[in-house]
Design an enzyme around this catalytic site. Structure first.
Site, PDB file in Angstrom:
ATOM      1  N   SER A 233       0.832  -1.204   0.000  1.00 49.05           N
ATOM      2  CA  SER A 233       0.000   0.000   0.000  1.00 49.05           C
ATOM      3  C   SER A 233       0.861   1.247   0.000  1.00 49.05           C
ATOM      4  CB  SER A 233      -0.890   0.024   1.243  1.00 49.05           C
ATOM      5  OG  SER A 233      -0.118   0.325   2.401  1.00 49.05           O
ATOM      6  N   ASP A 234       0.317   2.333  -0.535  1.00 51.56           N
ATOM      7  CA  ASP A 234       0.916   3.626  -0.243  1.00 51.56           C
ATOM      8  C   ASP A 234       0.809   3.829   1.263  1.00 51.56           C
ATOM      9  OD1 ASP A 234       2.093   6.100  -0.514  1.00 51.56           O
ATOM     10  OD2 ASP A 234       0.793   6.729  -2.151  1.00 51.56           O
ATOM     11  N   TRP A 235       1.648   4.686   1.808  1.00 47.38           N
ATOM     12  CA  TRP A 235       1.787   4.788   3.263  1.00 47.38           C
ATOM     13  C   TRP A 235       0.495   5.331   3.901  1.00 47.38           C
ATOM     14  CZ3 TRP A 235       5.295   2.243   1.342  1.00 47.38           C
ATOM     15  CH2 TRP A 235       6.442   1.839   2.003  1.00 47.38           C
ATOM     16  N   GLY A 236      -0.208   4.435   4.580  1.00 48.22           N
ATOM     17  CA  GLY A 236      -1.460   4.801   5.234  1.00 48.22           C
ATOM     18  C   GLY A 236      -2.694   4.498   4.413  1.00 48.22           C
ATOM     19  N   ALA A 237      -2.534   3.905   3.228  1.00 44.95           N
ATOM     20  CA  ALA A 237      -3.680   3.688   2.340  1.00 44.95           C
ATOM     21  C   ALA A 237      -4.567   2.524   2.763  1.00 44.95           C
ATOM     22  CB  ALA A 237      -3.205   3.473   0.908  1.00 44.95           C
TER      23      ALA A 237
END
Length: 825
Positions: A233-237
């Site tokens: 994931s993108d960071w926090g997605a």
């Protein structure tokens, strides 16, 4: 660890407890996967970024500033304008070597999203508005990095084209545009180079978050393209691993905290999460650790940073675009273009960027450079201190100017043979996390250009920026150089270009509109809940060329210091009847070494479905010495002539005639030929045709014959989609949801409190020093955050459960009645 067989991975999987499996599907911290020493599994380190390695110092967490020095290469916008896959591969190799030297196993890049709109705040991190360039250069970047034993992370899948509300906005895209444009660059890179990981984007795609979109991750990425690596994931997605894991997102970054692991274990015990889905994700993660964990963590060879700096300088020059180069009106050197600078000519270097350059993007890709070359230093060294004068012209810290600064600039310009004005976009004007509101330069920069030109007509304007800008003074200056963001060696590269020691090797990989108002996206809604891709296939030059809209500079444009002749062109249909080969002779007819880019566009003469006027389908960059020539051959496969048929859900090559145009830009055709193709159902990766479906409307005037007067309306877009547009206000009218951006709550007391809290936490998390540029834009960046991002921004201090409680409280405090609840009397 070393690469393991499937049997070895299965055996290792069998030794893991459920708690260990769950832990492996999320980061142990901001950058690493968990280590499990009991069975010999090491931690795997990931790291930014696409134009330079960013490894924060120990204890610095997600800091963008407290990082180990690394070579800052030109950003993707600069590399994209090089049109040079071999050069991009070299940069990738250098990045891989530096990543390995820092113990980084997977480097987060490249970004192959398209530049749908010129105001995109992260456009500097992407290659082009065209998927062919983005895909080929992205594949070259991956090939270079992974050739060193470090993995790549192709990002951000998919339709991640806006920074406004990027964490939850729903990108509504029709099927053809998605397949022909927004997925194509990913498809090419995945199928050609097999990146170690693919990064799922923050946004929603047609109603589902990309990290939870099984059609995107399982059906297309894995099923059609055959991707067998890890989806990160993108960071926090990732919000809920019990949903994202079955959808195909294997690794949630960064760490989500112990509470979230316990939640996932309960989901596994209850059957809400299938064991098969968990095991499949862990299997891929174990394979990743085995393949890439070893070389990066044990083989830390010394890096030749001096050689990397030289490569960065060469890449910056190759991506520098000479936009305009004419003789000075009534000048002494009649008939001679202003650039390269005449020998012995005195030079006034004007603009604070010449001394304090803007050489990289702002945001997660920020690099602490090993050194920085400035234009002023390099040009002074090249011409001698007696030949160079300097005036700042504007204040670098607050982007303002004054009568005194302008007077100094005018005096320096008048007393020199040539004035070089360096202007562009400060960090506060374009950054990850927020889109630009317009395409204008800072007012102080505009005033400076006007002042200098009035004082000395022999003026060169140099631009340092990550995306197109409006150029209201264009007609008044004889020369304009687009330097983009050239990295730490950009100043030396720019000096070499200006004096003629290096050629301006770039060609625009994006269109420069006359103004933002002429761009179709400027009139389309962007939020709060959705962003509508109403223009469909008409992105960038596909729109401007179709409607005949004047542009400042067209896609593919770029001048040279030498001249080239293109002759002896031929066009032959392939033996399969569904492909073609174009050949021509390119000769350097000038007196300098130089490079040229042969661009091949295809025009479908008559099509059952609407198509743009022309589309780039091939290109080749040629470097030649004076008098040299080279025969260039470009193959156009069946996909170059095909379109995606929404009724059949497959690629189709329709029989008929096609014009093949050889050009120097989308507006500068050199040769054209016509061929007839038999046609075929191109199908999916295995060549199979798709499933028959209902017919798709093709007679919508906005798409069949687009015009700037008519534009693209919501009604036309709905007919193209074949269903009503989703609401643009959230899941329930008037209710805040997990996807509500803070900016959409700022009118409420609780929204203002949250904005202040999140700004403080965000600045602390990224480690912004006092007075850093990020502090000036932090409020706007934070305004894009939604509730789903609270755990990441707070470093898991606000857990997922607490975020849900906070969301309910915010709705109650705002007097909003939630579904299934009754308002108290």
């Amino acid at each position: 660890m070393t690469a393991m067989t499937s049997a070895e991975i299965a055996a290792l999987l069998g030794q893991l407890t459920d708690a260990e499996k769950v832990a492996l599907t999320a980061g142990a911290d901001a950058w690493s996967t968990p280590a499990i020493p009991r069975v010999g599994i090491p931690a795997l380190r990931l790291g930014d970024g696409p134009h330079g390695v960013r490894k924060p110092h120990d204890g610095a967490g997600m800091s963008m500033f407290d990082s180990h020095p690394a070579t800052c290469f030109p950003t993707a916008v600069t590399l994209g304008s090089s049109w040079d896959a071999a050069l991009v591969q070299e940069v990738g190799e250098a990045l891989g070597r530096e990543a390995a030297s820092h113990g980084i196993a997977v480097l987060l890049g490249p970004g192959v999203n398209l530049k749908r709109t010129p105001v995109g705040g992260r456009n500097f991190e992407y290659f082009s508005e065209d998927p062919l360039i983005a895909g080929r250069l992205g594949a070259a970047w991956v090939r270079g990095v992974q050739g060193t034993g470090v993995g790549a992370s192709l990002k951000h899948l998919a339709a991640n084209n806006t920074e406004q509300r990027r964490y939850g906005v729903n990108a509504v895209v029709d099927e053809r545009a998605l397949r022909e444009l927004y997925l194509t660059s990913f498809e090419h890179t995945v199928m050609q180079e097999r990146p170690a990981t693919v990064m799922a984007a923050y946004n929603q795609l047609n109603g589902e978050h990309c990290t939870e979109n099984s059609w995107l991750l399982r059906d297309v990425l894995r099923g059609e393209w055959g991707f067998d690596g890890v989806v990160v994931s993108d960071w926090g997605a990732v919000w809920d691993r019990a949903v994202s894991l079955p959808a195909g997102n294997d690794l949630a970054m960064p760490g989500l905290g112990r509470d979230d692991d316990e939640y996932l274990l309960r989901a596994l015990a209850s059957g809400a999460l299938a064991r098969a889905d968990l095991d499949a994700a862990v299997t891929r993660i174990l394979d990743l650790v085995g393949r890439y964990g070893g070389p990066a963590t044990r083989d830390r060879k010394p890096v030749d940073l001096a050689a990397h700096h030289r490569l960065a300088r060469r890449a910056a020059a190759a991506g520098t675009v000479l936009l305009k180069n004419e003789p000075v009106a009534n000048g002494s050197a009649a008939g001679r273009a202003l650039l390269p600078l005449a020998a012995g000519a005195s030079v006034a270097v004007i603009g604070a960027f010449a001394q304090e350059p803007r050489f990289q993007g702002a945001g997660s890709s920020h690099v602490v450079p090993t050194r920085v070359e400035t234009l002023l230093e390099a040009l002074t060294e090249a011409r001698g201190a007696a030949q160079v004068r300097y005036a700042s012209g504007y204040d670098r810290t607050d982007n303002t100017t004054s009568a005194a600064l302008l007077a100094q600039a005018a005096e320096a310009a008048r007393s020199s043979a040539v004035a070089i004005v360096v202007v562009g976009l400060p960090e506060t004007f374009e950054t990850e996390g927020v889109d630009r509101p317009h395409l204008r330069l800072p007012e102080s920069h505009e005033r400076l250009v006007a002042t200098v030109v009035a004082a000395n007509p022999a003026t060169v304007v140099v631009l340092q920026n990550g995306s197109p800008v409006e150029l209201p003074w264009l007609d008044s200056v004889p020369a304009v150089v687009e330097a983009y963001l050239g990295g730490q060696a950009g100043g030396g590269a720019l000096s070499a270009v200006l004096v003629g020691e290096a050629e301006p090797g770039g060609r625009l990989a994006e269109t420069f509109p006359v103004s933002y108002a002429t761009h179709p996206v400027s009139a389309m809604p962007n939020g709060p809940a959705t962003v509508e891709y109403r223009e469909s296939l008409y992105v960038g030059y596909r729109y401007f060329d179709a409607v005949g809209e004047p542009v400042a500079f067209p896609f593919g444009h770029g001048l040279s210091y030498t001249s080239f002749a293109w002759t002896d062109a031929s066009l032959v249909v392939g033996a399969d009847g569904a492909s073609a080969v174009i050949e021509l002779l390119v000769a350097n007819t000038g007196e300098r070494a130089g490079s040229d880019v042969v661009q091949v566009y295809v025009h479908d003469v008559e099509s059952a479905l609407f198509r743009p006027e022309q589309e780039l389908r091939g290109f080749a960059k040629v470097s030649l010495m004076p008098g040299e020539s080279e025969r260039v051959s470009i193959t156009l496969d069946s996909r170059a002539f095909s379109y995606w048929d929404p009724a059949k859900h497959s690629w189709v090559l329709e029989p008929g005639r096609f014009d093949v145009r050889v050009a120097r830009s989308s507006r500068d055709m050199v040769w054209s030929g016509s061929i007839g193709l038999a046609g075929a159902g191109a199908g999916g990766p295995d060549g199979a045709g798709g499933v028959e479906g209902a017919s798709v409307p093709t007679g919508i005037p906005a798409y069949r014959s687009p015009s700037r007067e008519r534009g693209f309306t919501a009604g036309d877009f709905e007919r193209l989609l074949g269903h009503p547009l989703p609401p643009n206000t959230g899941a329930w009218p008037g209710q805040y949801t997990l996807d509500t951006a803070v900016r959409d709550m700022r009118h409420t007391p609780v929204g203002r409190i949250l904005a202040r809290y999140l700004k403080r936490e965000a600045i602390k998390t990224i480690g912004a020093p006092e007075g850093a540029p990020v502090d000036a834009v932090a409020a706007d960046v934070v305004a894009q955050l939604n509730f789903r991002m609270f755990p990441t921004v707070s470093d898991a201090t606000v857990s997922r459960r607490r975020t849900e409680q906070l969301l309910r409280l915010v709705n109650l405090l705002s007097g909003i009645r939630l579904p299934g609840t009754r308002r108290r009397s």
